[in-house]
Design a protein around this motif. Structure first.
Motif, PDB file in Angstrom:
ATOM      1  N   THR A  40       0.863  -1.179   0.000  1.00  0.00           N
ATOM      2  CA  THR A  40       0.000   0.000   0.000  1.00  0.00           C
ATOM      3  C   THR A  40       0.899   1.229   0.000  1.00  0.00           C
ATOM      4  OG1 THR A  40      -1.696  -1.166   1.253  1.00  0.00           O
ATOM      5  CG2 THR A  40      -1.836   1.236   1.216  1.00  0.00           C
ATOM      6  N   ARG A  41       0.662   2.110  -0.991  1.00  0.00           N
ATOM      7  CA  ARG A  41       1.522   3.282  -1.152  1.00  0.00           C
ATOM      8  C   ARG A  41       0.858   4.543  -0.632  1.00  0.00           C
ATOM      9  NH1 ARG A  41       5.466   3.498  -6.235  1.00  0.00           N
ATOM     10  NH2 ARG A  41       6.431   1.458  -5.920  1.00  0.00           N
ATOM     11  N   TYR A  42       1.683   5.355   0.017  1.00  0.00           N
ATOM     12  CA  TYR A  42       1.273   6.646   0.544  1.00  0.00           C
ATOM     13  C   TYR A  42       2.183   7.690  -0.099  1.00  0.00           C
ATOM     14  CZ  TYR A  42      -0.859   3.454   3.802  1.00  0.00           C
ATOM     15  OH  TYR A  42      -1.582   2.414   4.342  1.00  0.00           O
ATOM     16  N   HIS A  43       1.601   8.540  -0.959  1.00  0.00           N
ATOM     17  CA  HIS A  43       2.375   9.511  -1.741  1.00  0.00           C
ATOM     18  C   HIS A  43       2.273  10.898  -1.124  1.00  0.00           C
ATOM     19  CE1 HIS A  43       3.151   6.910  -5.258  1.00  0.00           C
ATOM     20  NE2 HIS A  43       2.034   6.336  -4.880  1.00  0.00           N
ATOM     21  N   GLY A  44       3.418  11.542  -0.966  1.00  0.00           N
ATOM     22  CA  GLY A  44       3.469  12.916  -0.477  1.00  0.00           C
ATOM     23  C   GLY A  44       3.497  12.986   1.041  1.00  0.00           C
ATOM     24  N   LEU A  45       3.942  14.132   1.532  1.00  0.00           N
ATOM     25  CA  LEU A  45       4.160  14.290   2.967  1.00  0.00           C
ATOM     26  C   LEU A  45       2.880  14.188   3.791  1.00  0.00           C
ATOM     27  CD1 LEU A  45       6.854  17.129   3.003  1.00  0.00           C
ATOM     28  CD2 LEU A  45       7.177  14.640   3.033  1.00  0.00           C
ATOM     29  N   ASP A  46       1.776  14.719   3.291  1.00  0.00           N
ATOM     30  CA  ASP A  46       0.518  14.636   4.045  1.00  0.00           C
ATOM     31  C   ASP A  46       0.075  13.189   4.219  1.00  0.00           C
ATOM     32  OD1 ASP A  46       0.380  17.380   4.400  1.00  0.00           O
ATOM     33  OD2 ASP A  46      -0.981  17.700   2.703  1.00  0.00           O
ATOM     34  N   ALA A  47       0.144  12.410   3.139  1.00  0.00           N
ATOM     35  CA  ALA A  47      -0.258  10.999   3.210  1.00  0.00           C
ATOM     36  C   ALA A  47       0.690  10.207   4.103  1.00  0.00           C
ATOM     37  CB  ALA A  47      -0.310  10.394   1.813  1.00  0.00           C
ATOM     38  N   ILE A  48       1.991  10.497   4.017  1.00  0.00           N
ATOM     39  CA  ILE A  48       2.968   9.798   4.864  1.00  0.00           C
ATOM     40  C   ILE A  48       2.718  10.127   6.334  1.00  0.00           C
ATOM     41  CG2 ILE A  48       5.418   9.676   5.482  1.00  0.00           C
ATOM     42  CD1 ILE A  48       6.006  10.063   2.437  1.00  0.00           C
ATOM     43  N   LYS A  49       2.446  11.385   6.636  1.00  0.00           N
ATOM     44  CA  LYS A  49       2.174  11.766   8.022  1.00  0.00           C
ATOM     45  C   LYS A  49       0.912  11.073   8.546  1.00  0.00           C
ATOM     46  CE  LYS A  49       1.382  15.597  11.177  1.00  0.00           C
ATOM     47  NZ  LYS A  49       0.483  14.785  11.959  1.00  0.00           N
ATOM     48  N   THR A  50      -0.149  11.050   7.750  1.00  0.00           N
ATOM     49  CA  THR A  50      -1.389  10.393   8.164  1.00  0.00           C
ATOM     50  C   THR A  50      -1.152   8.916   8.436  1.00  0.00           C
ATOM     51  OG1 THR A  50      -2.736  11.989   6.952  1.00  0.00           O
ATOM     52  CG2 THR A  50      -3.764   9.857   7.458  1.00  0.00           C
ATOM     53  N   TRP A  51      -0.414   8.256   7.532  1.00  0.00           N
ATOM     54  CA  TRP A  51      -0.081   6.843   7.720  1.00  0.00           C
ATOM     55  C   TRP A  51       0.743   6.645   8.995  1.00  0.00           C
ATOM     56  CZ3 TRP A  51       5.135   5.336   7.432  1.00  0.00           C
ATOM     57  CH2 TRP A  51       5.365   3.974   7.587  1.00  0.00           C
ATOM     58  N   SER A  52       1.772   7.471   9.179  1.00  0.00           N
ATOM     59  CA  SER A  52       2.635   7.341  10.348  1.00  0.00           C
ATOM     60  C   SER A  52       1.868   7.581  11.644  1.00  0.00           C
ATOM     61  CB  SER A  52       3.803   8.324  10.263  1.00  0.00           C
ATOM     62  OG  SER A  52       4.544   8.309  11.452  1.00  0.00           O
ATOM     63  N   ASP A  53       0.976   8.542  11.645  1.00  0.00           N
ATOM     64  CA  ASP A  53       0.195   8.837  12.851  1.00  0.00           C
ATOM     65  C   ASP A  53      -0.648   7.627  13.277  1.00  0.00           C
ATOM     66  OD1 ASP A  53       1.238  11.379  12.951  1.00  0.00           O
ATOM     67  OD2 ASP A  53      -0.586  12.370  12.205  1.00  0.00           O
ATOM     68  N   ARG A  54      -0.966   6.769  12.329  1.00  0.00           N
ATOM     69  CA  ARG A  54      -1.770   5.586  12.610  1.00  0.00           C
ATOM     70  C   ARG A  54      -0.906   4.348  12.864  1.00  0.00           C
ATOM     71  NH1 ARG A  54      -4.262   5.712   8.100  1.00  0.00           N
ATOM     72  NH2 ARG A  54      -2.942   4.205   7.078  1.00  0.00           N
ATOM     73  N   GLU A  55       0.115   4.130  12.022  1.00  0.00           N
ATOM     74  CA  GLU A  55       0.790   2.841  11.997  1.00  0.00           C
ATOM     75  C   GLU A  55       2.261   2.842  12.417  1.00  0.00           C
ATOM     76  OE1 GLU A  55       0.093   0.595   8.411  1.00  0.00           O
ATOM     77  OE2 GLU A  55      -1.847   1.561   8.125  1.00  0.00           O
ATOM     78  N   LEU A  56       2.890   4.001  12.471  1.00  0.00           N
ATOM     79  CA  LEU A  56       4.321   4.030  12.783  1.00  0.00           C
ATOM     80  C   LEU A  56       4.544   4.791  14.091  1.00  0.00           C
ATOM     81  CD1 LEU A  56       6.840   2.947  11.027  1.00  0.00           C
ATOM     82  CD2 LEU A  56       7.342   5.359  10.775  1.00  0.00           C
ATOM     83  N   LEU A  57       4.715   6.096  14.019  1.00  0.00           N
ATOM     84  CA  LEU A  57       4.946   6.865  15.241  1.00  0.00           C
ATOM     85  C   LEU A  57       3.718   6.847  16.144  1.00  0.00           C
ATOM     86  CD1 LEU A  57       6.958   9.955  13.959  1.00  0.00           C
ATOM     87  CD2 LEU A  57       7.804   7.794  14.867  1.00  0.00           C
ATOM     88  N   GLY A  58       2.542   6.928  15.572  1.00  0.00           N
ATOM     89  CA  GLY A  58       1.318   6.892  16.368  1.00  0.00           C
ATOM     90  C   GLY A  58       1.109   5.573  17.080  1.00  0.00           C
ATOM     91  N   ALA A  59       1.752   4.525  16.586  1.00  0.00           N
ATOM     92  CA  ALA A  59       1.688   3.204  17.221  1.00  0.00           C
ATOM     93  C   ALA A  59       2.871   2.993  18.162  1.00  0.00           C
ATOM     94  CB  ALA A  59       1.648   2.109  16.155  1.00  0.00           C
ATOM     95  N   HIS A  60       3.601   4.072  18.461  1.00  0.00           N
ATOM     96  CA  HIS A  60       4.747   4.036  19.376  1.00  0.00           C
ATOM     97  C   HIS A  60       5.770   2.983  18.945  1.00  0.00           C
ATOM     98  CE1 HIS A  60       2.462   6.778  21.796  1.00  0.00           C
ATOM     99  NE2 HIS A  60       1.451   5.941  21.741  1.00  0.00           N
ATOM    100  N   GLY A  61       6.054   2.979  17.630  1.00  0.00           N
ATOM    101  CA  GLY A  61       6.963   1.994  17.069  1.00  0.00           C
ATOM    102  C   GLY A  61       8.412   2.227  17.432  1.00  0.00           C
ATOM    103  N   THR A  62       9.136   1.123  17.540  1.00  0.00           N
ATOM    104  CA  THR A  62      10.586   1.158  17.701  1.00  0.00           C
ATOM    105  C   THR A  62      11.197   0.114  16.778  1.00  0.00           C
ATOM    106  OG1 THR A  62      10.546  -0.394  19.548  1.00  0.00           O
ATOM    107  CG2 THR A  62      10.529   1.950  20.102  1.00  0.00           C
ATOM    108  N   PHE A  63      12.375   0.434  16.282  1.00  0.00           N
ATOM    109  CA  PHE A  63      13.057  -0.441  15.336  1.00  0.00           C
ATOM    110  C   PHE A  63      14.464  -0.697  15.839  1.00  0.00           C
ATOM    111  CE2 PHE A  63      15.489  -1.218  11.402  1.00  0.00           C
ATOM    112  CZ  PHE A  63      14.747  -2.270  10.884  1.00  0.00           C
ATOM    113  N   THR A  64      14.819  -1.966  15.948  1.00  0.00           N
ATOM    114  CA  THR A  64      16.167  -2.366  16.332  1.00  0.00           C
ATOM    115  C   THR A  64      16.853  -2.951  15.105  1.00  0.00           C
ATOM    116  OG1 THR A  64      15.414  -2.847  18.571  1.00  0.00           O
ATOM    117  CG2 THR A  64      17.540  -3.780  17.908  1.00  0.00           C
TER     118      THR A  64
END
Length: 109
Positions: A40-64
């Motif tokens: 699933t592709r998210y194009h542009g900064l607004d779409a990336i931010k919306t996706w991240s707010d839900r699935e990445l940073l908004g999900a309190h993600g951490t990557f090792t």
């Protein structure tokens, strides 16, 4: 285990993700960047931010990070992703445009 050496700007980007730094996260991308999250592709900064707010940073993600490879302007980091949205081994492939991320593709690691 030794932490792999991750080149810039990806090292700073992953620090932003792990530190929940929303501003540094979004500023790491080019204006026309896209994220491909399991097809699933998210194009542009607004779409990336919306996706991240839900699935990445908004999900309190951490990557090792566990391994890194560099081929020209493409950096692939494989490691363990943990969040309230999804967990498990993950591959993050970044295409760079200068000092910015032009695309980030996420797949199983």
């Amino acid at each position: 285990m030794t932490t792999p050496r991750i080149p810039e700007p990806i090292a700073s980007f992953l620090t932003a993700v792990n530190g929940q730094d929303h501003d540094a996260f979004i500023c790491a991308f080019t204006l026309d960047a896209f994220v491909d999250d399991w097809g699933t592709r998210y194009h542009g900064l607004d779409a990336i931010k919306t996706w991240s707010d839900r699935e990445l940073l908004g999900a309190h993600g951490t990557f090792t990070a566990e391994s890194v490879s560099v081929e020209g302007a493409t950096v692939t980091v494989i490691g363990d992703w943990r969040s309230s949205f999804a967990n498990g081994p993950s591959s993050f492939r970044f295409a760079l445009n200068g000092s910015k991320i032009a695309s980030m593709t996420i797949r199983e690691g």
